[in-house]
Scaffold this active site. Structure first.
Site, PDB file in Angstrom:
ATOM      1  N   SER A 167       7.877  -0.620   6.227  1.00 38.82           N
ATOM      2  CA  SER A 167       8.568  -1.774   6.792  1.00 38.82           C
ATOM      3  C   SER A 167       7.710  -2.579   7.747  1.00 38.82           C
ATOM      4  O   SER A 167       8.136  -3.609   8.245  1.00 38.82           O
ATOM      5  CB  SER A 167       9.825  -1.305   7.532  1.00 38.82           C
ATOM      6  OG  SER A 167       9.474  -0.443   8.592  1.00 38.82           O
TER       7      SER A 167
ATOM      8  N   GLU B  22      11.177  -9.300  -4.366  1.00 35.83           N
ATOM      9  CA  GLU B  22      11.275 -10.492  -3.514  1.00 35.83           C
ATOM     10  C   GLU B  22      12.333 -10.308  -2.429  1.00 35.83           C
ATOM     11  O   GLU B  22      12.979 -11.252  -1.991  1.00 35.83           O
ATOM     12  CB  GLU B  22      11.564 -11.740  -4.345  1.00 35.83           C
ATOM     13  CG  GLU B  22      10.433 -12.089  -5.279  1.00 35.83           C
ATOM     14  CD  GLU B  22      10.395 -13.565  -5.609  1.00 35.83           C
ATOM     15  OE1 GLU B  22      10.634 -14.388  -4.713  1.00 35.83           O
ATOM     16  OE2 GLU B  22      10.125 -13.895  -6.767  1.00 35.83           O
ATOM     17  N   GLY B  23      12.479  -9.084  -1.956  1.00 37.44           N
ATOM     18  CA  GLY B  23      13.467  -8.757  -0.951  1.00 37.44           C
ATOM     19  C   GLY B  23      14.706  -8.186  -1.607  1.00 37.44           C
ATOM     20  O   GLY B  23      15.358  -8.863  -2.392  1.00 37.44           O
ATOM     21  N   THR B  24      15.016  -6.923  -1.321  1.00 39.48           N
ATOM     22  CA  THR B  24      16.231  -6.365  -1.901  1.00 39.48           C
ATOM     23  C   THR B  24      17.424  -7.174  -1.430  1.00 39.48           C
ATOM     24  O   THR B  24      17.443  -7.707  -0.320  1.00 39.48           O
ATOM     25  CB  THR B  24      16.454  -4.902  -1.485  1.00 39.48           C
ATOM     26  OG1 THR B  24      16.737  -4.854  -0.088  1.00 39.48           O
ATOM     27  CG2 THR B  24      15.251  -4.043  -1.807  1.00 39.48           C
TER      28      THR B  24
ATOM     29  N   GLU C 199       0.833  -1.199   0.000  1.00 36.28           N
ATOM     30  CA  GLU C 199       0.000   0.000   0.000  1.00 36.28           C
ATOM     31  C   GLU C 199       0.870   1.252   0.000  1.00 36.28           C
ATOM     32  O   GLU C 199       2.053   1.186   0.367  1.00 36.28           O
ATOM     33  CB  GLU C 199      -0.909   0.009   1.232  1.00 36.28           C
ATOM     34  CG  GLU C 199      -1.874  -1.156   1.287  1.00 36.28           C
ATOM     35  CD  GLU C 199      -2.792  -1.079   2.500  1.00 36.28           C
ATOM     36  OE1 GLU C 199      -2.741  -0.052   3.223  1.00 36.28           O
ATOM     37  OE2 GLU C 199      -3.546  -2.026   2.725  1.00 36.28           O
TER      38      GLU C 199
ATOM     39  N   ASP D 153      20.187  -6.121  -0.446  1.00 33.51           N
ATOM     40  CA  ASP D 153      20.751  -5.495   0.748  1.00 33.51           C
ATOM     41  C   ASP D 153      20.093  -6.040   2.016  1.00 33.51           C
ATOM     42  O   ASP D 153      20.758  -6.418   2.977  1.00 33.51           O
ATOM     43  CB  ASP D 153      20.562  -3.978   0.695  1.00 33.51           C
ATOM     44  CG  ASP D 153      21.029  -3.377  -0.609  1.00 33.51           C
ATOM     45  OD1 ASP D 153      22.160  -2.887  -0.667  1.00 33.51           O
ATOM     46  OD2 ASP D 153      20.242  -3.417  -1.577  1.00 33.51           O
TER      47      ASP D 153
ATOM     48  N   ILE E 276       0.801  -3.723  -8.167  1.00 30.96           N
ATOM     49  CA  ILE E 276       0.301  -5.093  -8.159  1.00 30.96           C
ATOM     50  C   ILE E 276       0.474  -5.716  -9.541  1.00 30.96           C
ATOM     51  O   ILE E 276      -0.166  -5.295 -10.513  1.00 30.96           O
ATOM     52  CB  ILE E 276      -1.190  -5.135  -7.746  1.00 30.96           C
ATOM     53  CG1 ILE E 276      -1.383  -4.433  -6.402  1.00 30.96           C
ATOM     54  CG2 ILE E 276      -1.671  -6.579  -7.693  1.00 30.96           C
ATOM     55  CD1 ILE E 276      -0.559  -4.992  -5.262  1.00 30.96           C
TER      56      ILE E 276
END
Length: 633
Positions: free
Chosen positions: A220, A459-461, A215, A463, A247
């Site tokens: 986080s 899908e998750g940086t 959104e 870093d 999306i």
């Protein structure tokens, strides 16, 4: 696409082994800022116990086996050989024949029907191509046959992803957003009535699905989402209101897996609190709308849009899983879907390497072909080594999932980090080898570079995922130090370094030195991490440069284990051609690990790191580059 990711891949997935009493990094999200406060949140959320249960692949060839993560073990100085030896061999002959036929059909479709460049230009996939994809069964690859799917195992699915990864990444995102996360919640958490109603039309591609979590206001913390679903007085429907951004498939989906706040009664206290719940929402319910397709750098043919929900009536029976358990649903959907990225990008790298070698073999400069120059040979070798290491980790991961491994979240995170960076590096070197031709649009490599850029973000940086890996391991070491005593743990770590024995698994003689280096590196890694945990204690969660080095070492150790195991399995079958690749990769990794360990223990390096941090702070305070022009005007 901003640095927060496309919506479909926003949330960093986490899955917890049911035997542990921990719940790691439950609010690690793709867009979490790399601040001490953010990392503290990652670490401290380990307090929530057993929230996410493991998802076991139900492969009839294998029973669920008790297991411990190899990646988790290396932080404790444990070489868990049973997790990497022998290299997984999980497909029977019928399955191999099935996936081979599917790959042949996919190759024919990709080469004769699909036009990736045209899809990129038009920013959409033509309907006739979608129809052929439906005919090939590409929308229900892992759905059971009773629901009109093809019932592929994880390894078979990964192999198919590899086949498509060498042709069109945008197309792969379209199908992945549909089945890897779009309706995966129904597959994993749906009751029988929900599966019977929704899976057949989704598996055949009659209708599309998407995953709706991100959104505008949520960063986080998943609990900050504003979308709400409240049960009406009659108890028949939840009324949904809110908006979701970025999306994938949002503009073309008919079925939405939506996460929303719901007033939920606590089972222990009876108190009513807002908790996230998951719902199956149909566009036909009314009140569902979407914005125009987002303009993106790459993967342009995949649809990405905002989705709006205005008083959408959701039948109570469309609750997915238990009320208030939506966060767990989201975590497991994403974790279960990440494993295919390594295989997909293996296909990409193989294609790029083929283009680079073809050019090097045919292009002549200064009398000789490019292939005759040592610099080119080094580049081609490095590209092959990256692909080999990535492929080895990718298929070890999905193979162990098929064998019933209950814990694989660290291995999946490592595979994702490595694959996305390796594919980017291979693409960059391909352009360099092709020179000016590689920069031209008509050659096509520039499209691959644009498409690949997102893989280090969604899908998750990388870093955040690297910190995720490092903090998991640090937490394991901290628990051991607390339970067994500092002196005893450091003594044990030192004894491991001094008393390293041979690897128990039968390893080919030409791989023995590589296996010994791996064993030594694991022992040294445990000692170094233990010392750092003692030095910094809880403040280690703010030492991000240190944690990055720890994460880098863990990734290299995992890659060494995978290539040794794979090359050893090939040698057992009489093929020793992979030994040179494994030895070269392990030799290079061993040297890099040694350098990282030296940096971790060097006061001079620590001082240099702090100087870098201070320069960064000054630039941030100044709002950018904080140095005057050398010419004074």
């Amino acid at each position: 696409v901003s640095t927060q990711s496309t919506g479909s891949f926003k949330l960093l997935s986490i899955q917890l082994h049911y035997l542990t009493n921990l719940s790691y990094q439950l609010d690690l999200y793709l867009s979490m800022s790399l601040t001490a406060r953010g990392i503290s949140r990652i670490y401290n959320n380990a307090r929530v116990s057993k929230l996410c249960q493991p998802l076991i692949c139900q492969n009839p060839l294998f029973s669920v086996r008790p297991s411990s993560s190899f990646a988790r073990g290396i932080f404790l100085g444990e070489f868990r050989e049973e997790e990497v030896f022998p290299y997984p061999s999980v497909l029977n002959e019928d399955q191999k024949e099935t996936i081979s036929m599917m790959m042949d059909a996919a190759k024919t479709f990709m080469e004769e029907t699909n036009d990736a460049a045209l899809n990129d230009t038009n920013e959409q996939i033509p309907e006739e191509q979608l129809d052929e994809m439906r005919a090939l069964g590409m929308y229900g690859l892992m759905v059971p046959e009773e629901y009109s799917g093809l019932a592929l195992t994880n390894t078979m699915y990964a192999r198919f992803c590899e086949a498509t990864g060498g042709y069109d990444l945008g197309l792969g995102i379209h199908t992945g957003a549909h089945q890897s996360i779009g309706y995966k919640g129904i597959l994993l958490y749906g009751n029988e009535a929900q599966k019977e109603k929704y899976l057949p039309p989704l598996a055949t591609g009659e209708i599309f699905a998407c995953f709706c979590l991100t959104e505008p206001s949520s960063g986080s913390d998943a609990s900050s989402i504003k979308t709400r679903a409240e049960l009406n007085e009659a108890g028949t429907h939840y009324i949904l209101n809110g908006a979701k951004i970025w999306i994938s498939n949002g503009g073309i989906a008919e079925i939405f897996t939506v996460f929303a706040q719901t007033p939920t009664k606590c089972k222990k206290t009876g108190e009513i609190k807002d908790k996230i719940s998951a719902f199956i929402v149909e566009r036909s319910f009314g009140g569902v709308n979407h914005g125009p397709p987002e303009k993106k750098m790459g993967i342009k043919c995949s649809n990405t849009a905002e989705v709006y929900f205005d008083n959408v009536p959701i039948p109570a029976e469309n609750l997915l899983g238990e009320e208030g358990e939506g966060f767990k649903v989201a975590m497991n959907i994403l974790n279960n879907g990440r494993f295919g990225m390594g295989a997909c990008l293996t296909g990409t790298m193989k294609m790029l390497i083929a283009k680079a070698t073809d050019h090097a073999n045919s292009r002549k400069q200064f009398v000789s072909n490019l292939r005759e120059y040592e610099g080119i040979q080094q580049k081609i070798a490095r590209m092959n080594l990256l692909c080999y290491a990535n492929e080895s980790m990718a298929y070890m991961l999905c193979g162990n999932m098929d064998r019933g491994a209950p814990e694989y979240q660290l291995e999946a995170a490592i595979s994702k980090i490595f694959a996305s960076q390796a594919a980017w590096d291979v693409c960059d070197e391909t352009i360099q080898i092709l020179g000016g031709a590689g920069y031209m649009k008509d050659v096509g490599i520039e499209r691959w570079m644009r498409d690949l850029r997102i893989f280090r973000i969604f899908e998750g940086t990388n870093d955040i995922l690297k910190l995720f890996v490092a903090l998991n391991g640090v937490q394991e070491v901290g628990k051991k130090l607390t339970a067994n005593g500092v002196a005893a743990m450091l003594d044990l770590a030192q004894k491991r370094v001094l008393g390293i024995g041979p690897v128990k698994a039968k390893v080919h003689a030409d791989l023995a030195s590589s296996a010994k280096n791996l064993s030594e590196d694991i022992a040294q890694f445990n000692l170094a991490v233990s010392r750092q945990v003692m030095k910094h204690k809880k403040k280690i969660i703010g030492q991000q440069i240190l944690l990055n080095r720890i994460g880098d070492i863990a990734i290299l150790l995992q890659s060494m284990a995978a290539v040794i195991s794979r090359a050893n399995a090939a040698a057992d079958k009489g093929d020793t051609s992979e030994i040179a690749l494994a030895r070269a990769w392990c030799s290079d990794s061993h040297l890099r690990i040694d350098q990282f360990l030296r940096e971790m223990n060097s006061a001079e390096v620590t001082s240099a790191d702090q100087s870098i941090v201070e320069i960064g702070k000054r630039a941030l305070d100044a709002g950018g580059y904080a140095v005057e022009s050398p010419i004074g005007c």
